[in-house]
Design an enzyme around this catalytic site. Structure first.
Site, short mmCIF file in Angstrom:
data_model
loop_
_atom_site.label_atom_id
_atom_site.label_comp_id
_atom_site.label_asym_id
_atom_site.label_seq_id
_atom_site.Cartn_x
_atom_site.Cartn_y
_atom_site.Cartn_z
N GLU A 123 0.99 -1.27 -0.06
CA GLU A 123 0.17 -0.55 0.08
C GLU A 123 0.97 1.66 0.06
O GLU A 123 1.89 1.60 0.72
CB GLU A 123 -1.42 -0.60 1.14
CG GLU A 123 -0.91 -1.25 2.42
CD GLU A 123 -2.27 -1.75 2.77
OE1 GLU A 123 -1.99 -0.66 3.97
OE2 GLU A 123 -2.19 -2.23 3.26
N LYS B 169 2.61 4.55 1.32
CA LYS B 169 2.26 5.18 2.84
C LYS B 169 2.08 6.67 2.11
O LYS B 169 2.53 7.82 2.09
CB LYS B 169 4.33 5.77 3.11
CG LYS B 169 4.30 5.62 4.85
CD LYS B 169 5.20 4.90 5.29
CE LYS B 169 5.61 5.36 6.80
NZ LYS B 169 5.08 7.16 7.29
N ASP C 147 0.67 10.19 3.59
CA ASP C 147 1.90 11.58 3.86
C ASP C 147 0.25 12.63 5.08
O ASP C 147 0.53 13.55 4.63
CB ASP C 147 2.19 12.00 3.56
CG ASP C 147 4.03 12.19 4.17
OD1 ASP C 147 3.58 12.33 5.42
OD2 ASP C 147 5.19 13.66 3.66
N TYR D 185 -6.61 1.83 6.53
CA TYR D 185 -5.74 1.55 6.56
C TYR D 185 -5.36 -0.22 7.14
O TYR D 185 -4.57 -0.94 7.45
CB TYR D 185 -4.72 1.74 6.11
CG TYR D 185 -3.99 2.79 6.77
CD1 TYR D 185 -3.52 1.59 8.29
CD2 TYR D 185 -3.07 4.18 6.57
CE1 TYR D 185 -3.04 2.83 9.51
CE2 TYR D 185 -3.17 4.53 7.90
CZ TYR D 185 -2.79 4.40 9.07
OH TYR D 185 -1.58 5.18 10.19
N LYS E 95 10.56 3.57 2.08
CA LYS E 95 10.73 5.13 1.90
C LYS E 95 11.47 5.44 0.94
O LYS E 95 12.01 4.95 0.18
CB LYS E 95 11.32 6.42 2.95
CG LYS E 95 10.61 6.06 5.13
CD LYS E 95 8.85 6.44 4.79
CE LYS E 95 9.33 7.56 5.64
NZ LYS E 95 9.95 7.76 6.76
N CYS F 233 19.65 48.31 -10.85
CA CYS F 233 19.56 46.38 -11.13
C CYS F 233 20.94 46.11 -11.44
O CYS F 233 22.04 46.81 -11.99
CB CYS F 233 18.82 46.40 -13.29
SG CYS F 233 19.86 44.88 -13.91
N CYS G 184 22.53 45.80 -15.40
CA CYS G 184 23.14 47.14 -16.35
C CYS G 184 23.37 48.43 -15.10
O CYS G 184 23.18 49.33 -15.57
CB CYS G 184 21.79 47.21 -17.13
SG CYS G 184 20.51 47.47 -16.43
N CYS H 250 13.60 46.59 -14.01
CA CYS H 250 14.64 47.46 -14.03
C CYS H 250 14.15 48.17 -15.66
O CYS H 250 13.42 47.89 -16.15
CB CYS H 250 15.69 45.98 -14.76
SG CYS H 250 16.91 47.14 -15.64
N CYS I 234 20.34 47.06 -20.81
CA CYS I 234 20.74 46.33 -20.04
C CYS I 234 20.70 44.87 -21.33
O CYS I 234 20.01 44.17 -21.22
CB CYS I 234 18.78 45.26 -18.92
SG CYS I 234 19.71 45.06 -18.55
S1 IVH Z 1 -0.15 0.18 8.66
C1 IVH Z 1 1.04 -1.06 12.86
N1 IVH Z 1 -0.66 1.74 6.94
O1 IVH Z 1 2.80 5.53 8.70
C2 IVH Z 1 1.10 -0.59 11.79
N2 IVH Z 1 0.80 3.02 8.12
O2 IVH Z 1 5.56 4.82 10.82
C3 IVH Z 1 0.22 0.87 11.90
N3 IVH Z 1 0.68 5.77 7.18
O3 IVH Z 1 1.34 5.88 11.99
C4 IVH Z 1 0.44 1.69 10.48
N4 IVH Z 1 0.06 4.97 5.62
O4 IVH Z 1 0.40 7.46 9.82
C5 IVH Z 1 -0.47 1.85 7.51
N5 IVH Z 1 -1.08 2.81 4.74
C6 IVH Z 1 -0.24 2.39 5.52
C7 IVH Z 1 -0.35 3.29 6.21
C8 IVH Z 1 0.40 4.14 7.26
C9 IVH Z 1 0.52 5.87 6.25
C10 IVH Z 1 1.60 5.89 8.76
C11 IVH Z 1 0.64 6.37 10.02
C12 IVH Z 1 1.92 5.45 10.72
C13 IVH Z 1 2.64 5.74 10.47
C14 IVH Z 1 3.74 4.58 11.02
#
Ligand code: IVH
Length: 686
Positions: free
Chosen positions: A123, A125, A127, A235, A324, A418, A421, A436, A443
């Site tokens: 999945e 991650k 932000d 999630y 990451k 400027c 120039c 300018c 210039c």
């Molecule tokens: S699972 C026990 N799934 O990442 C596992 N976390 O560093 C719990 N996050 O606090 C997290 N996308 O804020 C999970 N698809 C995803 C996620 C995700 C973002 C964040 C979440 C969590 C942090 C963990």
């Protein structure tokens, strides 16, 4: 990461220093929603402390930042005890680390070498900010932040304002108590719009969508949160009263989706480390074009039975890992602020940076856009700044780290003269742009940028006349675009790294550009506010350069897409003797374009089409659309390409499409081909 000390006293001192820094960063990040360093920097510090503690286990204590997830909630929101702790994830920074993660799991699960590959839920991650939603009998009763993982804050009122969070579950079969976990985030488009508005009102902007989401959730007034463009993806499942809802993580996510909770469509089931690696690569390729920020991907063992067997280590599950992406934000130092002078004389402040690797490239300059932006961000020489480069977007200074400002750093002032120039710099009223006043003759920066624009692909399209060569030319004999047409290959061959062959090629390209079109020529002149499209409209409307030069504000306003600002700029341009001298010079140098389509013929002054604005669409049988257009012009009408409120007649041939529909909607007169021909004077009918 610096090398680990071998001496226990040195290690203890360094660990204490790291712990203190991490505590401070945690506080700013989790409590104040105002982090002062990018995640990458935080991760480095945390990893160094983890390594130290691994080498010197005596250094580990309950209060260490490695032993907990976040920081305590601030006063103002009620505390919420999580029924199950909200944990964090271990990080991997390479495919290799994921390979080792998968291997560790197989060993712990006692899988034989030949046993099939494990399945993972893969999945994005997200932000944003992690939240817990508590549903009792299918109704949302509580929403909480993660806080320190054990205790979070009650943000129910704010979360209830987020449209994608159901207040009531749909379908049936949900447990009497169901805790759902997920990420609340702000999509990029909403973030950009919100920041644009904040900047326009002179308010503080957010550094990135994650801070914006976290900040929005901690508003005291839910009405404010409601105005923020927040979204949520679920999630995970937390506490459940009753039977488990599925045997696998992906099965559970599918159930959540059935019950009306929002889940991310990019979740996939993948097999083994190889499946993880290809998922990571494919999401990495999509990252820049996704509508929301992600900072990596998460891999979770899919079988709940296997998850249970694997269990947890202090702050994270053994069955999941976050891989990451390279950081999109980094810290660096501003070595200077330079002012770049553009084609129209506009001064742009640019931060000169200590080179830093961010978003996959080394960045040593970042635009500060204009003086307002510079003032608002208050970037000073010597400042430590957060540089952000997301996707293909040009690098920018996202924010200054205020507590790292050196003593005596002064605000950067707009130069009075400027930098190229030395002509006076002028800022009209409250305009964001300062210019300018030297103009291209005085210039050299304006001259160079003007020449680059003139030669560019969408203007005169002079192949081989690149920036380096233009810069050398502008310093020697080429003072105006017309001088280009007087160059000889021998003159060019005298420049650095110019062989006879390439010099001759450039001269050929310059010669070839003499034959152009009126829209290209108008665009090449670089009249302010006249882009490609406007140049095209002006050329079509007036037909000839002479007619355009004679135009005034009133006649200009009759042109499609031309408003008061453009009309004023165009009139101003042609009232300047220097500009007219340049145009004459260019024409004398041999620049030419095809004859205009016929202009109105006096004898047809009372024709039906005189003064009408006509759009032609679909296919005609007795003549081509071009021929029909030429007739309309000869009869004193204007032909434009698109239907608008200014259109007075649509001529619709066979298979007319959207233009016909639009004309019908705007109740504009419509002729078929026969009606069109009938309204032509007899002498012109086909
Ligand atoms: S699972 C026990 N799934 O990442 C596992 N976390 O560093 C719990 N996050 O606090 C997290 N996308 O804020 C999970 N698809 C995803 C996620 C995700 C973002 C964040 C979440 C969590 C942090 C963990």
């Amino acid at each position: 990461m610096s090398d680990l000390p071998t001496d226990a006293t040195v290690a203890a001192a360094r660990a204490a220093e790291l712990a203190e820094q991490l505590h401070a960063h945690n506080h700013r990040y989790y409590v104040l929603d105002d982090p002062s360093v990018p995640d990458a920097e935080y991760d480095r510090l945390l990893r160094e402390l983890q390594a130290l503690e691994a080498a010197f286990p005596d250094l580990v204590n309950d209060a260490s930042p490695t032993q907990r997830v976040g920081a305590a909630p601030t006063a103002g929101f009620e505390s919420v005890e999580h029924r199950l702790p909200m944990l964090s994830l271990d990080n991997a920074f390479s495919d290799d680390e994921v390979v080792r993660f998968v291997r560790r799991i197989r060993e712990r699960l006692d899988l034989a070498d030949g046993a099939p590959e494990l399945w993972f839920s893969a999945e994005p991650k997200l932000d944003g900010a992690a939240v817990s939603l508590m549903y009792h009998d299918g109704r949302l009763v509580q929403a909480a932040t993660r806080g320190d993982g054990t205790t979070g804050e009650d943000i129910t009122h704010n979360v209830r304002t987020i449209r994608s969070v159901p207040l009531k579950l749909s379908g049936s079969g949900w447990p009497s108590i169901l805790e759902v976990r997920g990420e609340i985030f702000m999509p990029k488009a909403g973030f950009d719009a919100m920041n644009r508005e904040a900047a326009a009102n002179g308010e503080k902007t957010f550094v990135n969508p994650r801070n914006a989401a976290a900040g929005s959730l901690r508003q005291k007034d839910p009405a404010l949160t409601a105005k923020r463009p927040l979204d949520m993806f679920c999630y995970a499942v937390g506490f459940i009263e009753g039977d488990p809802i599925a045997d696998t993580h992906t099965g559970a996510i599918a159930k959540l989706k059935q019950w009306g909770l929002k889940t991310c469509d990019l979740v996939e089931r993948v097999q083994g480390a190889a499946g993880c690696a290809s998922y990571f690569a494919s999401i990495g390729g999509e990252r820049a074009s996704l509508p929301f920020d992600i900072d990596g991907v998460v891999f979770k063992v899919d079988e709940f039975a296997a998850q249970d067997e694997l269990g947890f280590v202090s702050r994270a599950p053994r069955w999941a890992i976050a891989q990451k992406f390279p950081a999109q934000e980094e810290l660096t130092i501003v070595e200077g602020v330079d002012w770049q002078v553009g084609r129209t004389g506009a001064l742009t402040p640019v931060a000169r940076l200590q080179p830093v690797f961010v978003g996959g490239v080394t960045v040593s300059n970042a635009t500060l856009h204009n003086i307002d932006e510079l003032t608002r961000k208050d970037v000073r020489v010597g400042d430590t700044v957060i540089v952000r480069r997301a996707g293909d977007v040009i690098p920018e200074v996202a924010a200054v780290v205020a507590d790292k400002r050196p003593n005596g750093a002064e605000p950067v002032a707009l130069p009075k003269r400027c930098p190229v120039c030395d002509s006076p710099v002028q800022r009209v009223g409250e305009e964001a742009v300062a210019r300018c006043t030297g103009g291209p003759v005085i210039c050299s920066a304006q001259r160079i940028e003007g020449l680059k624009h003139f030669a560019s692909r969408k203007a005169m399209d002079i192949e081989g006349l690149g920036s380096k060569l233009i810069e050398q030319l502008a310093d020697s004999s080429v003072k105006s675009p017309a001088d280009l047409y007087r160059l000889t290959w021998q003159q060019l061959a005298a420049f650095d790294r110019m062989a006879e062959k390439s010099a001759k090629n450039v001269i050929d390209a310059i010669d070839k550009s003499r034959q152009t079109t009126l829209p290209r020529f108008l665009f090449a002149l670089g009249i302010r506010e006249v882009g490609e499209t406007t140049a095209e409209s002006l050329a079509t409307h007036f037909g000839t350069l002479e007619a355009l030069r004679a135009a005034n504000e009133e006649t200009l306003l009759a042109v499609n897409d031309v408003g008061p600002i453009v009309a004023e700029r165009v009139e101003q341009y042609f009232s300047e003797p220097a500009h007219n001298a340049l145009i004459d010079d260019l024409v004398k140098a041999g620049i030419r374009w095809p004859d205009p389509t016929p202009v109105a013929d006096e004898q047809f002054a009372d024709s039906f089409f005189a003064g009408k604005t006509v759009v032609l669409t679909g296919s005609l049988s007795a003549m081509t659309r071009q021929e029909a257009g030429a007739l309309v012009k000869q009869l004193g009408g204007t032909v434009t390409g698109s239907v608008s409120s200014k259109t007075t007649l649509l001529v619709a041939g066979e298979k007319a499409g959207s233009k016909l529909a639009k004309a019908q909607k705007l109740e504009i007169d419509i002729f078929d081909e026969a009606a069109f021909i009938q309204h032509l004077p007899a002498s012109l009918r086909p």
